[in-house]
Enzyme design. Structure first.
Site, mmCIF file in Angstrom:
data_model
loop_
_atom_site.group_PDB
_atom_site.id
_atom_site.type_symbol
_atom_site.label_atom_id
_atom_site.label_comp_id
_atom_site.label_asym_id
_atom_site.label_seq_id
_atom_site.Cartn_x
_atom_site.Cartn_y
_atom_site.Cartn_z
ATOM 1 N N LYS A 20 0.832 -1.203 0.000
ATOM 2 C CA LYS A 20 0.000 0.000 0.000
ATOM 3 C C LYS A 20 0.871 1.259 0.000
ATOM 4 O O LYS A 20 2.091 1.166 0.224
ATOM 5 C CB LYS A 20 -0.928 -0.052 1.215
ATOM 6 N N TYR A 60 -12.370 -2.940 -3.246
ATOM 7 C CA TYR A 60 -12.904 -3.030 -1.879
ATOM 8 C C TYR A 60 -14.436 -2.993 -1.842
ATOM 9 O O TYR A 60 -15.015 -2.613 -0.824
ATOM 10 C CB TYR A 60 -12.327 -1.900 -1.018
ATOM 11 N N ASN A 123 -1.799 -0.097 7.267
ATOM 12 C CA ASN A 123 -1.280 -1.441 7.566
ATOM 13 C C ASN A 123 -0.473 -2.061 6.424
ATOM 14 O O ASN A 123 -0.393 -3.276 6.288
ATOM 15 C CB ASN A 123 -2.414 -2.357 8.062
ATOM 16 N N HIS A 126 -1.745 -5.447 1.350
ATOM 17 C CA HIS A 126 -2.988 -6.178 1.097
ATOM 18 C C HIS A 126 -2.662 -7.593 0.633
ATOM 19 O O HIS A 126 -1.698 -7.791 -0.112
ATOM 20 C CB HIS A 126 -3.816 -5.486 0.002
ATOM 21 N N GLU A 137 -9.384 -10.460 -7.802
ATOM 22 C CA GLU A 137 -8.449 -9.340 -7.668
ATOM 23 C C GLU A 137 -7.347 -9.383 -8.730
ATOM 24 O O GLU A 137 -6.969 -8.347 -9.274
ATOM 25 C CB GLU A 137 -7.866 -9.331 -6.248
HETATM 26 P P1 GDP Z 1 -7.611 -7.206 5.347
HETATM 27 O O1 GDP Z 1 -8.178 -8.262 4.422
HETATM 28 O O2 GDP Z 1 -6.841 -7.804 6.497
HETATM 29 O O3 GDP Z 1 -6.791 -6.169 4.630
HETATM 30 O O4 GDP Z 1 -8.835 -6.460 6.045
HETATM 31 P P2 GDP Z 1 -10.291 -6.060 5.460
HETATM 32 O O5 GDP Z 1 -10.519 -6.680 4.127
HETATM 33 O O6 GDP Z 1 -11.272 -6.321 6.533
HETATM 34 O O7 GDP Z 1 -10.174 -4.488 5.321
HETATM 35 C C1 GDP Z 1 -9.502 -3.918 4.222
HETATM 36 C C2 GDP Z 1 -8.647 -2.782 4.708
HETATM 37 O O8 GDP Z 1 -9.475 -1.769 5.245
HETATM 38 C C3 GDP Z 1 -7.675 -3.130 5.849
HETATM 39 O O9 GDP Z 1 -6.491 -3.736 5.418
HETATM 40 C C4 GDP Z 1 -7.428 -1.759 6.432
HETATM 41 O O10 GDP Z 1 -6.478 -1.021 5.650
HETATM 42 C C5 GDP Z 1 -8.780 -1.087 6.284
HETATM 43 N N1 GDP Z 1 -9.566 -1.197 7.517
HETATM 44 C C6 GDP Z 1 -10.121 -2.326 8.041
HETATM 45 N N2 GDP Z 1 -10.769 -2.052 9.187
HETATM 46 C C7 GDP Z 1 -10.627 -0.715 9.378
HETATM 47 C C8 GDP Z 1 -11.078 0.189 10.385
HETATM 48 O O11 GDP Z 1 -11.738 -0.185 11.353
HETATM 49 N N3 GDP Z 1 -10.748 1.504 10.228
HETATM 50 C C9 GDP Z 1 -10.001 1.956 9.180
HETATM 51 N N4 GDP Z 1 -9.714 3.269 9.081
HETATM 52 N N5 GDP Z 1 -9.564 1.132 8.207
HETATM 53 C C10 GDP Z 1 -9.861 -0.179 8.311
HETATM 54 MG MG MG Z 2 -9.597 -8.089 2.896
#
Ligand code: GDP
Ligand code: MG
Length: 160
Positions: A20, A60, A123, A126, A137
């Site tokens: 990212k 997303y 973080n 991805h 994807e």
């Molecule tokens: P991943 O698959 O572990 O990347 O997590 P998800 O698919 O649930 O979420 C996608 C991305 O959204 C995450 O990697 C974070 O960058 C972001 N994200 C997830 N949860 C939160 C949150 O509670 N707050 C914020 N600001 N970003 C979030």
């Molecule tokens: Mg995810």
């Protein structure tokens, strides 16, 4: 598309990984790639790119009802992304294990998020969460016919 799907199993399984904008800005590209290289996975596609809003919204789409969705799209648009496709046995699940939990605070040391970041909203990487997501994807981010199939000389030292 059929050939692509039927061949992407076993040692040919593929996942989509993306460093990212924060990971790129913090000069973590080399270290993150090194992690997956050392593990034994094979890089079959890579590009540094500024992703469009449309691409990121589609990427997303499953999170479109979440309160952080637009913030997330803006974060992903804030700089270049290193988009990659990696190949190997169980690479989807294993890459997720190597990445750690969504929230770096819950990620163990030794994982990428456990070692390189602090907040969930920054973080650094991805990784596709399932074989189905990986397929979706990869075809969203890459022309699958442009991915490079190559024979790795060390393969017989990695697989039985
Ligand atoms: P991943 O698959 O572990 O990347 O997590 P998800 O698919 O649930 O979420 C996608 C991305 O959204 C995450 O990697 C974070 O960058 C972001 N994200 C997830 N949860 C939160 C949150 O509670 N707050 C914020 N600001 N970003 C979030
Ligand atoms: Mg995810």
């Amino acid at each position: 598309a059929n050939i692509f799907q039927s061949t992407c199993t076993g040692v040919n399984e593929r996942t989509f990984l993306a460093i990212k904008p924060d990971g790129v800005q913090r000069h973590l590209i080399g270290e993150i790639i090194r992690h997956f290289e050392k593990k034994g996975f094979k890089l079959v596609g890579m590009k540094l790119m500024q992703a469009s809003e449309d691409l990121l919204k589609e990427h997303y789409i499953a999170l479109c009802d979440r309160p952080f969705y637009s913030h997330l799209v803006e974060y992903m648009r804030s700089g270049p992304i290193a988009a990659m496709v990696w190949q190997g046995l169980d690479v989807v699940k294993m890459a997720r294990t190597m990445i750690g939990e969504t929230n770096p605070a819950d990620s163990r040391p030794g994982t990428i998020r456990g070692d390189f970041c602090i907040e969930v909203s920054k973080n650094v990487i991805h990784g596709s969460d399932s074989i189905e997501s990986a397929r979706r994807e990869i075809s969203l981010w890459f022309h699958t016919d442009k991915l490079t199939c190559w024979a790795e000389s060390t393969e017989h030292w990695i697989y039985e």
